[in-house]
Design an enzyme around this catalytic site. Structure first.
Site, mmCIF file in Angstrom:
data_model
loop_
_atom_site.group_PDB
_atom_site.id
_atom_site.type_symbol
_atom_site.label_atom_id
_atom_site.label_comp_id
_atom_site.label_asym_id
_atom_site.label_seq_id
_atom_site.Cartn_x
_atom_site.Cartn_y
_atom_site.Cartn_z
ATOM 1 N N GLU A 159 2.352 -24.509 16.686
ATOM 2 C CA GLU A 159 3.472 -24.934 17.522
ATOM 3 C C GLU A 159 4.307 -23.696 17.843
ATOM 4 O O GLU A 159 4.852 -23.056 16.939
ATOM 5 C CB GLU A 159 4.311 -25.972 16.781
ATOM 6 C CG GLU A 159 5.538 -26.442 17.532
ATOM 7 C CD GLU A 159 6.413 -27.363 16.700
ATOM 8 O OE1 GLU A 159 7.575 -27.548 17.085
ATOM 9 O OE2 GLU A 159 5.945 -27.871 15.661
ATOM 10 N N ASP B 277 17.647 -26.713 16.162
ATOM 11 C CA ASP B 277 17.205 -25.663 15.255
ATOM 12 C C ASP B 277 18.249 -25.356 14.193
ATOM 13 O O ASP B 277 19.439 -25.229 14.486
ATOM 14 C CB ASP B 277 16.879 -24.392 16.030
ATOM 15 C CG ASP B 277 15.720 -24.577 16.992
ATOM 16 O OD1 ASP B 277 14.944 -25.529 16.768
ATOM 17 O OD2 ASP B 277 15.592 -23.796 17.941
#
EC number: 4.2.1.20
Length: 271
Positions: free
Chosen positions: A61, A72
């Site tokens: 990924e 994130d």
């Protein structure tokens, strides 16, 4: 805009879906490893992704750095900010995919926020992914209701499309995500941002069960996965385990060699 077909012909399954089905027939699952493109530099990020594949990671990924990474955690944010400071450009996404797929057989999924895709042009982005050899894309901030252009482009270019599902998702939302994802559904193990956690929330098991009930053929669990024990536990009820922050930290602290060692340790959880 055309609606995506609810039924995918057997021959239309992408590389990730085929791999999951093969592993499931063998009584196992897949390990997905995330890395940001361009960290610590573009060439090393390609080497790092190849090292994942060489040490037991089944699907890579890749995350193009983005200036507003809402999902994130601090480890990935620090890495992506460094990549941006080093001059990451959107075209490096396709250079990285091509550089990886030319050196290993692991399918590559690009994990991109939607705004850069729109700015580049959905059709143009999809064509570039196909040309570079990508298997498809994970779109964390795109919901199926607003993905008409992506349905058309991904179908046209044979790309898998992975949508996210969270414990807070309604049954109707889960059914829509299950129907319109290609490859797998990304089951977010807990509410919040990415980052290694001592325990992956028990909510993940319940969420995967709800996705199965909603018709999802394949589901992989991410957010907070960092040990072989967690990988083993997840593969007891899901089709794959997704590891991100722990791998990025290993790369930041010890380079590609340390990353490879951690990947091998995590891959032991598939046994």
């Amino acid at each position: 805009m055309s609606e995506p077909s609810a039924i995918v012909p057997e021959g239309a399954r992408g590389a990730v879906a085929r791999l999951i089905d093969e592993r499931r027939a063998q009584g196992s699952g897949i390990l997905v490893g995330y890395l940001p493109i361009g960290f610590p530099d573009l060439a090393t990020s390609i080497d790092a992704a190849v090292a994942l594949a060489e040490n037991g990671v089944d699907v890579i990924e890749l995350g193009p750095p983005y200036s507003d990474p809402v999902m994130d955690g601090p480890v990935i944010q620090a890495a992506t900010q460094q990549a941006l400071a080093n001059g990451f450009k959107l075209r490096h996404t396709f250079e990285a995919v091509r550089g990886i797929t030319e050196r290993c057989d692991a399918p590559v999924l690009v994990m991109s926020y939607w705004n850069p895709v729109q700015q580049y042009g959905v059709e143009r982005y999809a064509a570039a992914l196909e040309d570079a050899g990508a298997a498809g894309m994970i779109t964390p901030d795109l919901i199926p209701d607003e993905a008409g252009d992506w349905f058309e482009a991904s179908d046209r270019h044979g790309l898998e499309r992975v949508f996210l599902a969270a414990p807070s998702s309604s049954e109707a939302r889960l059914a829509t995500v299950a129907e319109r994802s290609r490859g797998f559904v990304y089951a977010v193990s807990t509410m919040g941002i990415t980052g290694a956690r001592a325990d992956v929330d028990a909510a993940a098991r319940g969420l995967v069960g709800r996705l199965r009930d909603a018709g999802a053929e394949r589901a992989c669990v991410g957010i907070g996965v960092s040990t072989a024990e967690q990988v083993r536990e997840i593969l007891g009820y899901a089709d794959g385990a997704i590891v991100g922050s722990a791998l990025v930290k290993a790369l930041a602290d010890g380079g590609v060699d340390a990353l490879g060692r951690l990947a091998a340790e995590l891959a032991a959880g598939k046994a």
